[in-house]
Design a protein around this motif. Structure first.
Motif, PDB file in Angstrom:
ATOM      1  N   GLU A  23      49.755 181.185  34.977  1.00 40.32           N
ATOM      2  CA  GLU A  23      48.380 181.659  35.184  1.00 40.32           C
ATOM      3  C   GLU A  23      47.965 181.401  36.625  1.00 40.32           C
ATOM      4  OE1 GLU A  23      43.988 181.230  33.123  1.00 40.32           O
ATOM      5  OE2 GLU A  23      45.741 180.359  32.169  1.00 40.32           O
ATOM      6  N   ASP A  24      47.232 182.326  37.199  1.00 43.26           N
ATOM      7  CA  ASP A  24      46.730 182.185  38.554  1.00 43.26           C
ATOM      8  C   ASP A  24      45.499 181.282  38.525  1.00 43.26           C
ATOM      9  OD1 ASP A  24      47.193 182.817  41.167  1.00 43.26           O
ATOM     10  OD2 ASP A  24      45.987 184.639  41.154  1.00 43.26           O
ATOM     11  N   VAL A  25      45.574 180.116  39.165  1.00 41.03           N
ATOM     12  CA  VAL A  25      44.451 179.174  39.186  1.00 41.03           C
ATOM     13  C   VAL A  25      43.918 179.104  40.608  1.00 41.03           C
ATOM     14  CG1 VAL A  25      43.706 176.810  38.767  1.00 41.03           C
ATOM     15  CG2 VAL A  25      45.449 177.836  37.301  1.00 41.03           C
ATOM     16  N   ILE A  26      42.677 179.554  40.794  1.00 38.59           N
ATOM     17  CA  ILE A  26      42.057 179.576  42.116  1.00 38.59           C
ATOM     18  C   ILE A  26      40.870 178.625  42.108  1.00 38.59           C
ATOM     19  CG2 ILE A  26      40.847 181.002  43.804  1.00 38.59           C
ATOM     20  CD1 ILE A  26      42.488 183.364  42.687  1.00 38.59           C
ATOM     21  N   LEU A  27      40.847 177.724  43.080  1.00 43.34           N
ATOM     22  CA  LEU A  27      39.737 176.793  43.228  1.00 43.34           C
ATOM     23  C   LEU A  27      38.750 177.389  44.220  1.00 43.34           C
ATOM     24  CD1 LEU A  27      41.753 173.464  43.538  1.00 43.34           C
ATOM     25  CD2 LEU A  27      40.761 174.475  41.489  1.00 43.34           C
ATOM     26  N   SER A  28      37.464 177.325  43.874  1.00 46.24           N
ATOM     27  CA  SER A  28      36.454 177.898  44.756  1.00 46.24           C
ATOM     28  C   SER A  28      35.387 176.867  45.084  1.00 46.24           C
ATOM     29  CB  SER A  28      35.819 179.135  44.116  1.00 46.24           C
ATOM     30  OG  SER A  28      35.178 178.781  42.916  1.00 46.24           O
ATOM     31  N   GLN A  29      34.783 177.062  46.244  1.00 44.59           N
ATOM     32  CA  GLN A  29      33.700 176.202  46.701  1.00 44.59           C
ATOM     33  C   GLN A  29      32.605 177.125  47.219  1.00 44.59           C
ATOM     34  OE1 GLN A  29      35.005 173.470  49.748  1.00 44.59           O
ATOM     35  NE2 GLN A  29      34.287 171.774  48.521  1.00 44.59           N
ATOM     36  N   ALA A  30      31.424 176.999  46.657  1.00 44.28           N
ATOM     37  CA  ALA A  30      30.295 177.863  47.002  1.00 44.28           C
ATOM     38  C   ALA A  30      30.679 179.334  46.833  1.00 44.28           C
ATOM     39  CB  ALA A  30      29.819 177.587  48.422  1.00 44.28           C
ATOM     40  N   ASP A  31      31.298 179.633  45.700  1.00 39.38           N
ATOM     41  CA  ASP A  31      31.724 180.985  45.341  1.00 39.38           C
ATOM     42  C   ASP A  31      32.712 181.613  46.326  1.00 39.38           C
ATOM     43  OD1 ASP A  31      30.308 181.028  42.972  1.00 39.38           O
ATOM     44  OD2 ASP A  31      28.477 181.735  43.951  1.00 39.38           O
ATOM     45  N   ARG A  32      33.414 180.787  47.082  1.00 42.57           N
ATOM     46  CA  ARG A  32      34.448 181.260  48.001  1.00 42.57           C
ATOM     47  C   ARG A  32      35.784 180.645  47.610  1.00 42.57           C
ATOM     48  NH1 ARG A  32      33.269 179.211  53.508  1.00 42.57           N
ATOM     49  NH2 ARG A  32      35.329 178.435  53.114  1.00 42.57           N
ATOM     50  N   PRO A  33      36.823 181.423  47.427  1.00 39.75           N
ATOM     51  CA  PRO A  33      38.127 180.843  47.098  1.00 39.75           C
ATOM     52  C   PRO A  33      38.630 179.999  48.270  1.00 39.75           C
ATOM     53  CG  PRO A  33      38.314 183.216  47.396  1.00 39.75           C
ATOM     54  CD  PRO A  33      36.867 182.874  47.508  1.00 39.75           C
ATOM     55  N   VAL A  34      39.067 178.780  47.959  1.00 41.00           N
ATOM     56  CA  VAL A  34      39.532 177.882  49.024  1.00 41.00           C
ATOM     57  C   VAL A  34      40.961 177.384  48.806  1.00 41.00           C
ATOM     58  CG1 VAL A  34      37.240 177.107  49.735  1.00 41.00           C
ATOM     59  CG2 VAL A  34      38.439 175.895  47.919  1.00 41.00           C
ATOM     60  N   ALA A  35      41.440 177.414  47.570  1.00 38.31           N
ATOM     61  CA  ALA A  35      42.795 176.916  47.303  1.00 38.31           C
ATOM     62  C   ALA A  35      43.341 177.565  46.043  1.00 38.31           C
ATOM     63  CB  ALA A  35      42.780 175.404  47.149  1.00 38.31           C
ATOM     64  N   ARG A  36      44.650 177.511  45.918  1.00 38.02           N
ATOM     65  CA  ARG A  36      45.312 178.055  44.734  1.00 38.02           C
ATOM     66  C   ARG A  36      46.307 177.019  44.232  1.00 38.02           C
ATOM     67  NH1 ARG A  36      47.795 183.449  45.891  1.00 38.02           N
ATOM     68  NH2 ARG A  36      45.677 184.121  45.510  1.00 38.02           N
ATOM     69  N   ILE A  37      46.361 176.839  42.930  1.00 36.90           N
ATOM     70  CA  ILE A  37      47.352 175.960  42.317  1.00 36.90           C
ATOM     71  C   ILE A  37      48.475 176.864  41.827  1.00 36.90           C
ATOM     72  CG2 ILE A  37      47.850 174.282  40.509  1.00 36.90           C
ATOM     73  CD1 ILE A  37      44.888 173.555  40.514  1.00 36.90           C
ATOM     74  N   VAL A  38      49.671 176.623  42.355  1.00 32.05           N
ATOM     75  CA  VAL A  38      50.837 177.427  41.985  1.00 32.05           C
ATOM     76  C   VAL A  38      51.982 176.507  41.586  1.00 32.05           C
ATOM     77  CG1 VAL A  38      50.221 179.358  43.485  1.00 32.05           C
ATOM     78  CG2 VAL A  38      51.660 177.536  44.351  1.00 32.05           C
ATOM     79  N   PRO A  39      52.842 176.966  40.698  1.00 34.95           N
ATOM     80  CA  PRO A  39      53.990 176.134  40.338  1.00 34.95           C
ATOM     81  C   PRO A  39      55.025 176.133  41.462  1.00 34.95           C
ATOM     82  CG  PRO A  39      54.132 178.228  39.223  1.00 34.95           C
ATOM     83  CD  PRO A  39      52.812 178.203  39.944  1.00 34.95           C
ATOM     84  N   ILE A  40      55.783 175.062  41.542  1.00 30.21           N
ATOM     85  CA  ILE A  40      56.891 174.993  42.482  1.00 30.21           C
ATOM     86  C   ILE A  40      58.091 175.606  41.787  1.00 30.21           C
ATOM     87  CG2 ILE A  40      58.450 173.469  43.724  1.00 30.21           C
ATOM     88  CD1 ILE A  40      56.135 171.522  44.004  1.00 30.21           C
TER      89      ILE A  40
END
Length: 77
Positions: A23-40
């Motif tokens: 699953e694509d996991v995107i972390l956002s701050q103030a409704d702006r994407p700032v990071a993505r969690i991806v598998p190695i």
């Protein structure tokens, strides 16, 4: 999946598991994407540089050559 950094703090194990399952996991701050969690991804040795040019897995250089193949190389048919 998009989640705020603040909300992600308490759910990190679940988010990591979701990413590991593809699953694509995107972390956002103030409704702006700032990071993505991806598998190695663990990949084996590949011949070539880029995926379209890759020729697949390389040979196992440590594997002994079968006797019949040695005979072919030496011309002992």
């Amino acid at each position: 999946m998009r989640i705020s950094v603040e909300a992600a703090g308490g759910r990190l194990p679940q988010l990591i598991e979701a990413a590991a399952q593809g699953e694509d996991v995107i972390l956002s701050q103030a409704d702006r994407p700032v990071a993505r969690i991806v598998p190695i991804t663990t990949s084996s040795f590949r011949v070539g540089i880029l995926p379209p040019l890759a020729l697949g897995r390389g040979p196992d250089w440590l594997k002994p050559i079968p006797e019949d193949e040695i005979a072919l190389w030496e011309g002992d048919l």
